[in-house]
Design a protein around this motif. Structure first.
Motif, PDB file in Angstrom:
ATOM      1  N   ARG A   1       1.274 -10.256 -20.636  1.00 39.25           N
ATOM      2  CA  ARG A   1       0.948  -9.059 -19.714  1.00 39.25           C
ATOM      3  C   ARG A   1      -0.514  -9.313 -19.193  1.00 39.25           C
ATOM      4  NH1 ARG A   1      -2.106  -4.887 -19.480  1.00 39.25           N
ATOM      5  NH2 ARG A   1      -1.198  -2.923 -18.364  1.00 39.25           N
ATOM      6  N   ARG A   2      -0.408  -9.078 -17.627  1.00 32.38           N
ATOM      7  CA  ARG A   2      -1.443  -9.120 -16.807  1.00 32.38           C
ATOM      8  C   ARG A   2      -2.104  -7.841 -16.768  1.00 32.38           C
ATOM      9  NH1 ARG A   2       0.382 -12.798 -12.656  1.00 32.38           N
ATOM     10  NH2 ARG A   2       0.884 -14.552 -13.936  1.00 32.38           N
ATOM     11  N   PRO A   3      -3.156  -7.255 -17.221  1.00 30.11           N
ATOM     12  CA  PRO A   3      -3.434  -6.004 -17.011  1.00 30.11           C
ATOM     13  C   PRO A   3      -3.760  -5.744 -15.478  1.00 30.11           C
ATOM     14  CG  PRO A   3      -5.287  -7.487 -17.995  1.00 30.11           C
ATOM     15  CD  PRO A   3      -4.178  -8.144 -17.770  1.00 30.11           C
ATOM     16  N   THR A   4      -3.338  -4.781 -14.762  1.00 25.23           N
ATOM     17  CA  THR A   4      -3.399  -4.212 -13.431  1.00 25.23           C
ATOM     18  C   THR A   4      -4.380  -3.156 -13.213  1.00 25.23           C
ATOM     19  OG1 THR A   4      -1.545  -2.986 -13.761  1.00 25.23           O
ATOM     20  CG2 THR A   4      -1.250  -5.287 -12.723  1.00 25.23           C
ATOM     21  N   ARG A   5      -5.105  -2.839 -12.057  1.00 28.64           N
ATOM     22  CA  ARG A   5      -5.719  -1.724 -11.675  1.00 28.64           C
ATOM     23  C   ARG A   5      -5.140  -0.784 -10.910  1.00 28.64           C
ATOM     24  NH1 ARG A   5     -11.777  -3.663 -10.566  1.00 28.64           N
ATOM     25  NH2 ARG A   5     -11.907  -1.525 -10.789  1.00 28.64           N
ATOM     26  N   PRO A   6      -5.385   0.456 -10.971  1.00 31.80           N
ATOM     27  CA  PRO A   6      -4.535   1.502 -10.208  1.00 31.80           C
ATOM     28  C   PRO A   6      -5.180   1.241  -8.690  1.00 31.80           C
ATOM     29  CG  PRO A   6      -6.214   2.663 -11.879  1.00 31.80           C
ATOM     30  CD  PRO A   6      -6.060   1.119 -12.149  1.00 31.80           C
ATOM     31  N   THR A   7      -4.109   1.570  -7.844  1.00 27.43           N
ATOM     32  CA  THR A   7      -4.696   1.354  -6.387  1.00 27.43           C
ATOM     33  C   THR A   7      -5.589   2.672  -6.063  1.00 27.43           C
ATOM     34  OG1 THR A   7      -2.835   2.606  -5.653  1.00 27.43           O
ATOM     35  CG2 THR A   7      -2.660   0.168  -5.836  1.00 27.43           C
ATOM     36  N   LEU A   8      -6.385   2.458  -4.905  1.00 32.12           N
ATOM     37  CA  LEU A   8      -7.239   3.504  -4.382  1.00 32.12           C
ATOM     38  C   LEU A   8      -5.985   4.947  -4.109  1.00 32.12           C
ATOM     39  CD1 LEU A   8     -10.126   4.136  -3.838  1.00 32.12           C
ATOM     40  CD2 LEU A   8      -9.542   3.426  -1.275  1.00 32.12           C
ATOM     41  N   GLY A   9      -5.156   4.459  -3.470  1.00 31.70           N
ATOM     42  CA  GLY A   9      -4.127   5.796  -3.039  1.00 31.70           C
ATOM     43  C   GLY A   9      -3.627   6.318  -4.519  1.00 31.70           C
ATOM     44  N   SER A  10      -3.466   5.617  -5.571  1.00 32.49           N
ATOM     45  CA  SER A  10      -2.887   6.238  -6.641  1.00 32.49           C
ATOM     46  C   SER A  10      -3.981   7.046  -7.254  1.00 32.49           C
ATOM     47  CB  SER A  10      -2.395   5.457  -7.816  1.00 32.49           C
ATOM     48  OG  SER A  10      -3.262   4.481  -8.151  1.00 32.49           O
ATOM     49  N   LYS A  11      -5.089   6.578  -7.255  1.00 27.95           N
ATOM     50  CA  LYS A  11      -6.333   7.379  -7.796  1.00 27.95           C
ATOM     51  C   LYS A  11      -6.594   8.843  -7.005  1.00 27.95           C
ATOM     52  CE  LYS A  11      -9.295   3.752  -9.425  1.00 27.95           C
ATOM     53  NZ  LYS A  11     -10.495   2.938  -9.182  1.00 27.95           N
ATOM     54  N   GLN A  12      -6.406   8.655  -5.854  1.00 22.54           N
ATOM     55  CA  GLN A  12      -6.590   9.779  -4.828  1.00 22.54           C
ATOM     56  C   GLN A  12      -5.352  10.922  -5.003  1.00 22.54           C
ATOM     57  OE1 GLN A  12      -9.368  10.502  -2.989  1.00 22.54           O
ATOM     58  NE2 GLN A  12      -8.761  12.166  -2.723  1.00 22.54           N
ATOM     59  N   ARG A  13      -4.314  10.422  -5.185  1.00 19.53           N
ATOM     60  CA  ARG A  13      -3.078  11.257  -5.437  1.00 19.53           C
ATOM     61  C   ARG A  13      -3.181  11.797  -6.730  1.00 19.53           C
ATOM     62  NH1 ARG A  13      -0.369   7.161  -2.951  1.00 19.53           N
ATOM     63  NH2 ARG A  13       0.103   6.021  -5.122  1.00 19.53           N
ATOM     64  N   ARG A  14      -3.745  11.223  -7.825  1.00 21.12           N
ATOM     65  CA  ARG A  14      -4.047  11.915  -9.154  1.00 21.12           C
ATOM     66  C   ARG A  14      -5.139  13.061  -9.139  1.00 21.12           C
ATOM     67  NH1 ARG A  14      -7.881   9.973 -11.824  1.00 21.12           N
ATOM     68  NH2 ARG A  14      -8.474  10.947 -13.767  1.00 21.12           N
TER      69      ARG A  14
END
Length: 135
Positions: A101-114
């Motif tokens: 598994r390659r770890p991914t980071r949340p996108t800027l848009g998903s952070k803002q929606r949260r």
């Protein structure tokens, strides 16, 4: 990866089976116990051995021997082929190398929606307070 396990690495023992068979069940040893010594097997690569023992779970002994019991059928020949097929299936699954598994980071848009949803939820909860009559 094609792996063949020689016949001399498999140990088969025949025992009396429980279950269907009528009077025959008391006379004929139709159940099969197939033993395969994974640790001592020269036909498997080391990484496949590790995955195979992990996949086998409680079917593997502490010494690294996989024991497969087959008593699904009423005759010995079918139980024998069933046990071998189950061992082959285990070995086939162990040959598949798991994808890391390659770890991914949340996108800027998903952070803002949260954060927006948290703000909205906080407003809903703040509106549930006691009503004050200051007037």
């Amino acid at each position: 990866m094609a792996i063949t396990i020689p016949e001399d690495e498999l140990i088969e023992s025949f025992v009396r089976s429980s279950g269907p068979g009528g009077q025959n069940v008391n006379k004929v040893s139709s159940a099969v116990q197939l033993r395969f010594d994974v640790v001592a097997s020269p036909s498997l690569p080391d990484e496949v051995k590790e995955r195979l023992l992990k996949l086998a779970g409680r079917r593997a002994t502490g010494d690294g021997v996989i024991v497969i019991s087959a008593n699904r059928f009423r005759d010995q020949v079918q139980n024998r082929s069933d046990a071998r097929a189950r061992l082959a299936e285990l070995v086939t699954q162990a040959c598949i190398r798991p994808i890391k598994r390659r770890p991914t980071r949340p996108t800027l848009g998903s952070k803002q929606r949260r954060l927006d949803s948290k703000t909205t939820r906080a407003g809903v909860k703040a509106g549930r307070g006691k009503v004050r009559m200051d007037e």
